[in-house]
Design an enzyme around this catalytic site. Structure first.
Site, PDB file in Angstrom:
ATOM      1  N   ARG A  24     171.093  59.334  31.631  1.00 59.84           N
ATOM      2  CA  ARG A  24     172.066  58.388  31.073  1.00 59.84           C
ATOM      3  C   ARG A  24     173.418  59.039  30.938  1.00 59.84           C
ATOM      4  O   ARG A  24     173.528  60.255  30.778  1.00 59.84           O
ATOM      5  CB  ARG A  24     171.593  57.896  29.701  1.00 59.84           C
ATOM      6  CG  ARG A  24     170.316  57.080  29.751  1.00 59.84           C
ATOM      7  CD  ARG A  24     169.992  56.516  28.394  1.00 59.84           C
ATOM      8  NE  ARG A  24     170.792  55.359  28.098  1.00 59.84           N
ATOM      9  CZ  ARG A  24     170.369  54.091  28.168  1.00 59.84           C
ATOM     10  NH1 ARG A  24     169.130  53.831  28.500  1.00 59.84           N
ATOM     11  NH2 ARG A  24     171.170  53.102  27.897  1.00 59.84           N
ATOM     12  N   GLU A  48     162.899  46.768  41.724  1.00 57.66           N
ATOM     13  CA  GLU A  48     161.970  46.902  40.593  1.00 57.66           C
ATOM     14  C   GLU A  48     162.198  45.697  39.690  1.00 57.66           C
ATOM     15  O   GLU A  48     163.310  45.478  39.194  1.00 57.66           O
ATOM     16  CB  GLU A  48     162.235  48.207  39.838  1.00 57.66           C
ATOM     17  CG  GLU A  48     161.267  48.350  38.664  1.00 57.66           C
ATOM     18  CD  GLU A  48     161.328  49.712  37.975  1.00 57.66           C
ATOM     19  OE1 GLU A  48     161.606  50.724  38.648  1.00 57.66           O
ATOM     20  OE2 GLU A  48     161.096  49.744  36.756  1.00 57.66           O
ATOM     21  N   ARG A  69     171.425  61.135  26.333  1.00 57.75           N
ATOM     22  CA  ARG A  69     170.692  61.107  25.054  1.00 57.75           C
ATOM     23  C   ARG A  69     169.292  61.706  25.168  1.00 57.75           C
ATOM     24  O   ARG A  69     168.706  62.104  24.197  1.00 57.75           O
ATOM     25  CB  ARG A  69     170.616  59.695  24.504  1.00 57.75           C
ATOM     26  CG  ARG A  69     169.748  58.765  25.312  1.00 57.75           C
ATOM     27  CD  ARG A  69     169.586  57.423  24.635  1.00 57.75           C
ATOM     28  NE  ARG A  69     170.795  56.632  24.689  1.00 57.75           N
ATOM     29  CZ  ARG A  69     170.806  55.304  24.566  1.00 57.75           C
ATOM     30  NH1 ARG A  69     169.676  54.661  24.339  1.00 57.75           N
ATOM     31  NH2 ARG A  69     171.917  54.628  24.657  1.00 57.75           N
ATOM     32  N   HIS A 118     165.614  58.953  33.637  1.00 60.26           N
ATOM     33  CA  HIS A 118     166.882  58.218  33.547  1.00 60.26           C
ATOM     34  C   HIS A 118     167.932  59.178  33.005  1.00 60.26           C
ATOM     35  O   HIS A 118     167.890  59.560  31.839  1.00 60.26           O
ATOM     36  CB  HIS A 118     166.701  57.013  32.617  1.00 60.26           C
ATOM     37  CG  HIS A 118     167.878  56.103  32.552  1.00 60.26           C
ATOM     38  ND1 HIS A 118     167.851  54.911  31.873  1.00 60.26           N
ATOM     39  CD2 HIS A 118     169.123  56.191  33.084  1.00 60.26           C
ATOM     40  CE1 HIS A 118     169.025  54.303  31.989  1.00 60.26           C
ATOM     41  NE2 HIS A 118     169.819  55.075  32.709  1.00 60.26           N
ATOM     42  N   THR A 138     167.072  50.147  28.468  1.00 63.13           N
ATOM     43  CA  THR A 138     167.726  49.258  29.436  1.00 63.13           C
ATOM     44  C   THR A 138     167.430  47.798  29.099  1.00 63.13           C
ATOM     45  O   THR A 138     166.271  47.392  29.020  1.00 63.13           O
ATOM     46  CB  THR A 138     167.225  49.576  30.865  1.00 63.13           C
ATOM     47  OG1 THR A 138     167.236  50.979  31.032  1.00 63.13           O
ATOM     48  CG2 THR A 138     168.104  48.915  31.900  1.00 63.13           C
ATOM     49  N   HIS A 189     158.941  48.231  32.723  1.00 62.83           N
ATOM     50  CA  HIS A 189     159.647  48.102  31.451  1.00 62.83           C
ATOM     51  C   HIS A 189     158.765  47.418  30.409  1.00 62.83           C
ATOM     52  O   HIS A 189     158.346  46.286  30.609  1.00 62.83           O
ATOM     53  CB  HIS A 189     160.981  47.345  31.548  1.00 62.83           C
ATOM     54  CG  HIS A 189     161.954  47.847  30.514  1.00 62.83           C
ATOM     55  ND1 HIS A 189     161.856  47.513  29.197  1.00 62.83           N
ATOM     56  CD2 HIS A 189     162.982  48.733  30.608  1.00 62.83           C
ATOM     57  CE1 HIS A 189     162.805  48.150  28.523  1.00 62.83           C
ATOM     58  NE2 HIS A 189     163.503  48.901  29.348  1.00 62.83           N
ATOM     59  N   HIS A 226     157.365  54.691  27.954  1.00 58.99           N
ATOM     60  CA  HIS A 226     157.230  54.789  26.502  1.00 58.99           C
ATOM     61  C   HIS A 226     155.774  54.769  26.044  1.00 58.99           C
ATOM     62  O   HIS A 226     155.355  55.599  25.230  1.00 58.99           O
ATOM     63  CB  HIS A 226     158.040  53.657  25.851  1.00 58.99           C
ATOM     64  CG  HIS A 226     158.089  53.737  24.365  1.00 58.99           C
ATOM     65  ND1 HIS A 226     157.217  53.048  23.564  1.00 58.99           N
ATOM     66  CD2 HIS A 226     158.883  54.450  23.541  1.00 58.99           C
ATOM     67  CE1 HIS A 226     157.489  53.326  22.297  1.00 58.99           C
ATOM     68  NE2 HIS A 226     158.501  54.165  22.252  1.00 58.99           N
ATOM     69  N   ASN A 278     157.415  57.731  33.595  1.00 61.68           N
ATOM     70  CA  ASN A 278     158.756  58.022  33.095  1.00 61.68           C
ATOM     71  C   ASN A 278     158.621  58.962  31.885  1.00 61.68           C
ATOM     72  O   ASN A 278     157.955  58.621  30.903  1.00 61.68           O
ATOM     73  CB  ASN A 278     159.413  56.689  32.702  1.00 61.68           C
ATOM     74  CG  ASN A 278     160.794  56.861  32.103  1.00 61.68           C
ATOM     75  OD1 ASN A 278     160.999  57.740  31.291  1.00 61.68           O
ATOM     76  ND2 ASN A 278     161.725  56.009  32.473  1.00 61.68           N
ATOM     77  N   GLU A 319     166.670  57.338  37.788  1.00 64.68           N
ATOM     78  CA  GLU A 319     167.253  56.073  37.315  1.00 64.68           C
ATOM     79  C   GLU A 319     168.673  56.359  36.887  1.00 64.68           C
ATOM     80  O   GLU A 319     168.907  57.341  36.169  1.00 64.68           O
ATOM     81  CB  GLU A 319     166.472  55.651  36.079  1.00 64.68           C
ATOM     82  CG  GLU A 319     165.875  54.302  36.151  1.00 64.68           C
ATOM     83  CD  GLU A 319     165.220  53.996  34.821  1.00 64.68           C
ATOM     84  OE1 GLU A 319     165.934  53.707  33.862  1.00 64.68           O
ATOM     85  OE2 GLU A 319     163.988  54.071  34.764  1.00 64.68           O
ATOM     86  N   HIS A 331     161.048  60.081  27.252  1.00 65.91           N
ATOM     87  CA  HIS A 331     160.871  60.226  25.805  1.00 65.91           C
ATOM     88  C   HIS A 331     160.260  61.560  25.379  1.00 65.91           C
ATOM     89  O   HIS A 331     160.231  61.877  24.199  1.00 65.91           O
ATOM     90  CB  HIS A 331     160.125  59.012  25.244  1.00 65.91           C
ATOM     91  CG  HIS A 331     160.967  57.782  25.415  1.00 65.91           C
ATOM     92  ND1 HIS A 331     162.252  57.703  24.916  1.00 65.91           N
ATOM     93  CD2 HIS A 331     160.760  56.630  26.096  1.00 65.91           C
ATOM     94  CE1 HIS A 331     162.783  56.539  25.252  1.00 65.91           C
ATOM     95  NE2 HIS A 331     161.896  55.878  25.975  1.00 65.91           N
TER      96      HIS A 331
HETATM   97  N1  PXP Z   1     161.875  50.983  34.764  1.00 67.65           N
HETATM   98  C1  PXP Z   1     163.174  51.021  34.396  1.00 67.65           C
HETATM   99  C2  PXP Z   1     164.193  50.628  35.409  1.00 67.65           C
HETATM  100  C3  PXP Z   1     163.559  51.452  33.108  1.00 67.65           C
HETATM  101  O1  PXP Z   1     164.855  51.460  32.753  1.00 67.65           O
HETATM  102  C4  PXP Z   1     162.556  51.910  32.226  1.00 67.65           C
HETATM  103  C5  PXP Z   1     162.957  52.478  30.896  1.00 67.65           C
HETATM  104  O2  PXP Z   1     163.654  53.657  31.088  1.00 67.65           O
HETATM  105  C6  PXP Z   1     161.226  51.851  32.653  1.00 67.65           C
HETATM  106  C7  PXP Z   1     160.904  51.365  33.911  1.00 67.65           C
HETATM  107  C8  PXP Z   1     160.111  52.302  31.779  1.00 67.65           C
HETATM  108  O3  PXP Z   1     160.074  51.469  30.660  1.00 67.65           O
HETATM  109  P1  PXP Z   1     159.120  51.828  29.451  1.00 67.65           P
HETATM  110  O4  PXP Z   1     159.587  53.129  28.900  1.00 67.65           O
HETATM  111  O5  PXP Z   1     159.312  50.686  28.518  1.00 67.65           O
HETATM  112  O6  PXP Z   1     157.735  51.925  30.011  1.00 67.65           O
END
Ligand code: PXP
Length: 245
Positions: A50, A156, A54, A48, A106, A196, A219, A12, A75, A15
């Protein structure tokens, strides 16, 4: 002789866009990060989009669809705006998540049980348009049964409570919840993803659950890339999530 079993890694890159948006510049480029992640072993890229834009912008999705060869997992919240965007731009996968404007990230999974018509309708529209939907849900049997009723093939599992657990008892309990949900979900024919809050210290236990076929991680990979570069950060994560069977 032990076998190494590869589990899919979705990276992901939200960030990377957070840093860009903080100054309104056109760098750093989430596309560039995604391309490096792709060449470093990522199996898919998650972004994602949003409602408040953001971090990721619509143009990031368009560029990634144009330039990446691996799957793109969009997402998004279940809104008509987002469904229209998904159908128009056609990523291979869409993960439906709950979204609140005031949240940092989330919080909690989608409550499928209490909005089964809304979720089913969104899934039907995506499936009809050739997009594979997944539902981001808490590791809970009733949510899994509801997800199945909505016609999805993928869920997920939210690993946030496990990641945030402080005491070792709490962590063990949360890991057990994820394991039980993964086993149950798989037994009713769902493909199990998870994500997550996963990082280089806590990912191995989750990756060892054999029903989990894909982890989505953002992240911690972007944070590590500040020191080692995104290619090394992706490779290091890949090594950690390889199961020995
Ligand atoms: N999966 C989903 C559905 C999420 O909303 C997120 C955060 O955007 C992640 C995975 C990834 O989470 P993290 O950034 O904490 O690794």
């Amino acid at each position: 002789m032990k076998n190494k079993e590869s589990i899919l890694l979705g990276v992901n890159v939200d960030h990377v866009a957070t840093v860009r948006q903080a100054r309104g510049t056109d760098y750093p480029s989430p596309l560039k990060a995604a391309l490096i992640a792709e060449s470093s072993g990522a199996d898919s890229i998650t972004i994602h989009l949003r409602e408040d834009r953001r971090h990721i912008q619509l143009n990031d999705l368009i560029l990634m669809l144009e330039h990446l060869s691996i799957r793109i997992n969009l997402e998004m919240a279940i809104t008509s705006e987002m469904i229209d965007i998904a159908i128009k731009h056609n990523p291979s996968d869409c993960c439906l998540v709950p979204e609140k404007r005031e949240e940092l990230t989330t919080e909690g999974g989608l409550d499928v049980i209490n909005q089964i018509d809304l979720v089913s309708d969104a899934c039907n529209q995506l499936i009809t348009n050739g997009i594979r939907p997944s539902l981001f849900i808490d590791p809970n049997q009733d949510q899994l049964k509801a997800a199945k009723l909505c016609g999805v093939s993928v869920v997920e599992l939210h690993t946030g409570l496990y990641a945030d657990a402080i005491s070792s008892t709490n962590k063990k309990d949360e890991l057990a919840r994820i394991r039980e949900a993964a086993e149950f979900g798989s037994s009713i024919g769902l493909t199990i993803h998870a994500g997550h809050g996963l990082n280089y210290d806590n990912v191995s236990e989750v990756a060892s659950i054999k029903e989990i076929v894909e982890l989505n991680i953002g992240h911690s990979i972007v944070a590590r890339s500040l020191f080692y570069g995104i290619g090394a950060a992706v490779k290091d994560m890949r090594t950690l999530i390889t199961r020995t069977t």
